[in-house]
Design an enzyme around this catalytic site. Sequence first.
Site, PDB file in Angstrom:
ATOM      1  N   ASP A   1     -43.195 -63.896  21.115  1.00 45.41           N
ATOM      2  CA  ASP A   1     -43.462 -64.468  19.797  1.00 45.41           C
ATOM      3  C   ASP A   1     -43.804 -63.381  18.781  1.00 45.41           C
ATOM      4  OD1 ASP A   1     -44.068 -66.271  17.790  1.00 45.41           O
ATOM      5  OD2 ASP A   1     -45.421 -67.471  19.003  1.00 45.41           O
ATOM      6  N   ASP A   2     -43.004 -63.263  17.727  1.00 41.03           N
ATOM      7  CA  ASP A   2     -43.278 -62.328  16.621  1.00 41.03           C
ATOM      8  C   ASP A   2     -43.209 -60.862  17.051  1.00 41.03           C
ATOM      9  OD1 ASP A   2     -43.674 -64.526  15.018  1.00 41.03           O
ATOM     10  OD2 ASP A   2     -45.630 -63.901  14.267  1.00 41.03           O
TER      11      ASP A   2
ATOM     12  N   CYS B   1     -40.219 -68.999  14.339  1.00 42.17           N
ATOM     13  CA  CYS B   1     -40.520 -69.446  15.696  1.00 42.17           C
ATOM     14  C   CYS B   1     -39.928 -70.800  16.055  1.00 42.17           C
ATOM     15  CB  CYS B   1     -42.022 -69.437  15.926  1.00 42.17           C
ATOM     16  SG  CYS B   1     -42.993 -70.098  14.574  1.00 42.17           S
TER      17      CYS B   1
ATOM     18  N   ARG C   1     -36.765 -71.662  18.745  1.00 40.32           N
ATOM     19  CA  ARG C   1     -36.960 -72.466  19.950  1.00 40.32           C
ATOM     20  C   ARG C   1     -36.006 -73.648  19.997  1.00 40.32           C
ATOM     21  NH1 ARG C   1     -41.116 -69.492  19.189  1.00 40.32           N
ATOM     22  NH2 ARG C   1     -42.585 -69.029  20.854  1.00 40.32           N
TER      23      ARG C   1
ATOM     24  N   LYS D   1     -45.789 -71.889  24.935  1.00 40.27           N
ATOM     25  CA  LYS D   1     -45.766 -72.499  23.602  1.00 40.27           C
ATOM     26  C   LYS D   1     -44.552 -73.398  23.406  1.00 40.27           C
ATOM     27  CE  LYS D   1     -45.059 -70.887  18.805  1.00 40.27           C
ATOM     28  NZ  LYS D   1     -45.246 -69.750  17.876  1.00 40.27           N
TER      29      LYS D   1
ATOM     30  N   HIS E   1     -44.138 -75.933  20.290  1.00 36.82           N
ATOM     31  CA  HIS E   1     -43.941 -75.820  18.844  1.00 36.82           C
ATOM     32  C   HIS E   1     -42.640 -76.461  18.370  1.00 36.82           C
ATOM     33  CE1 HIS E   1     -44.700 -73.189  15.031  1.00 36.82           C
ATOM     34  NE2 HIS E   1     -45.411 -74.321  15.018  1.00 36.82           N
TER      35      HIS E   1
ATOM     36  N   HIS F   1     -47.985 -62.747  18.667  1.00 40.34           N
ATOM     37  CA  HIS F   1     -48.300 -63.463  17.430  1.00 40.34           C
ATOM     38  C   HIS F   1     -49.803 -63.357  17.137  1.00 40.34           C
ATOM     39  CE1 HIS F   1     -48.673 -66.824  14.613  1.00 40.34           C
ATOM     40  NE2 HIS F   1     -47.373 -67.081  14.677  1.00 40.34           N
TER      41      HIS F   1
ATOM     42  N   ASP G   1     -38.531 -64.419  19.332  1.00 42.53           N
ATOM     43  CA  ASP G   1     -38.127 -65.545  18.490  1.00 42.53           C
ATOM     44  C   ASP G   1     -37.834 -65.157  17.050  1.00 42.53           C
ATOM     45  OD1 ASP G   1     -40.746 -65.042  17.717  1.00 42.53           O
ATOM     46  OD2 ASP G   1     -41.389 -67.132  17.784  1.00 42.53           O
ATOM     47  N   ASN G   2     -38.306 -64.007  16.610  1.00 39.08           N
ATOM     48  CA  ASN G   2     -38.015 -63.499  15.260  1.00 39.08           C
ATOM     49  C   ASN G   2     -38.452 -62.049  15.203  1.00 39.08           C
ATOM     50  OD1 ASN G   2     -40.553 -65.774  14.660  1.00 39.08           O
ATOM     51  ND2 ASN G   2     -41.004 -63.607  14.382  1.00 39.08           N
TER      52      ASN G   2
ATOM     53  N   LYS H   1     -39.885 -61.208   9.711  1.00 37.76           N
ATOM     54  CA  LYS H   1     -39.888 -62.627  10.017  1.00 37.76           C
ATOM     55  C   LYS H   1     -39.776 -63.440   8.721  1.00 37.76           C
ATOM     56  CE  LYS H   1     -43.268 -66.067  11.726  1.00 37.76           C
ATOM     57  NZ  LYS H   1     -44.607 -66.215  12.350  1.00 37.76           N
TER      58      LYS H   1
END
Length: 532
Positions: free
Chosen positions: A14-15, A52, A56, A109, A111, A198, A302-303, A372
């Site tokens: 994540d991130d 994010c 997903r 996660k 989300h 993140h 994810d980004n 992002k």
Amino acid sequence: MTTVRPNVLIILVDDMGYSDIGCFGGEIGTPNIDGLAGNGVRLTNFYNTARCSPSRASLLTGLHPHQTGVAELVNNDGPGGYPGSLTEHCTTLSETFRAAGYHTHMTGKWHLSNERERPDRSWPTRRGFERFWGTISGAGSYFQTTTLHDGETPVPVDDLGPDFYYTDEIGTHAASAIRDAADDERPFFGYVAFTAPHWPLHAKDSDLAETRGLFDEGWDVLRTRRRQRQLDAGICAADATLDRRDPDVPAWDDEPEQKWQLERMEAYAAQVRAMDRAVGTILTALDDTAQRENTIVLFLSDNGGCAEELRSDPEGADRFRRHHLIIPPSAPDGTPMRVGNSPEIRPGTADTYTSYGQAWANLSNTPFRLYKRWVHEGGIATPLIVSWPAGDLTGGVIDAPHQLTDIAPTLLEATGVPAPTERSGRRVPALPGVSMLELLHGGSAVEHDLFWEHIGNAAIRSGRWKLVREFGGPWELYDLAVDRSESNDQAADHPERVADLAARWQSWADEVGVIPYGDVLAARATMPVQPA
């Protein structure tokens, strides 16, 4: 190649920026991920969706996020915008693999639901996962994790214990699911979604000790060194130069708060190290159960790196504290939470809520620009590592461009599982992506256009050319074969190419249901404020 159906394991972080892990140029130290790359292939021109939730949604359905109901985040923007929850009109990979006889499990996660506390039809347990342990919301404390569920049963913060650290627990629970799957005659489809790295910057003391001093030379020197390591490894070797430092970022020598800035990056790096350790826990479970050889493992982010600054002024901090599902009111010892980015708030501990900021995100995204949320390279470029020891993968470093919609066709072809055509008696959209399997076996790439839209930022990549714009701005045109750092806008020199690519982008946008971002903002203005 083996005739036994392979397991599938997707690991999503994540991130995390393009160059943070060692095998893509970073200095943090990620031996488990680097080992995965050493026994597999690295795709250097692979793309996510810049944020994010959309990433997903696209990853788990094989569709563009606008087709899934989750094109931005999980806020419901009503009839004039996106619903913010995974719709009933698409099928997840977990549903598809489960129908094909696979055991399915998820850790981490989710989300993908705008309902964070009461199970509904968009929860993982209702979208094909037989086993789930993780969080429904998008971010939160690593020491006091909220919206944590075991299946559909809430796990109260008070039950977590003094040594709880979410990243470690994700690794432990994912490893447990893999070990249990070894006793099942069925192959498994596993999805591990870390929240690391993140924000908030929460790290264990032992991990922080390993990162102290690692960044003392500052972001300018480190960006140059990361770029050299990429060149040495053949990553973006011919198509990118090191982009100029973000104009909003001072030279390191001019930074007045160097000590605090170093603490921010050290905490971020400690989170990356913890994530790598958890990946090691997962891979050990595969080894111990003799499942590693015939498991397709994918690792990606994810980004791009996140430049978001968390406000520390009273108004900003109070507004953030009202998001009770992602931030607890106090630390485990009762200490009030200190929210925001300020030299007075030293990051890392459970009573803080901070991020690492724009300058370090610029380092994370080496050699690209922006971050992002944008669909320039810094927002959408991700490392993709694919490992399958029994699958005869070849190539080492692969430069062919692909995006998230290509993962589902690849996995379905590799496993022999048919693509879904309907869900609950209703037809679902055909998968728009192409399989990468032949490419991973040393064959030729399938040329196809790639598309993005996120909060009004838009792009299309066709071969070497990329047309991209920020919301409200003009189209920019880049020749990524020689300028992947997007330094030389050629739109004025190629108006016919701009018009052609813009028309193709608009046709795609109409087909997948992109809502003009101005309309989304107008719809949102009439809706009650929801937590992120």
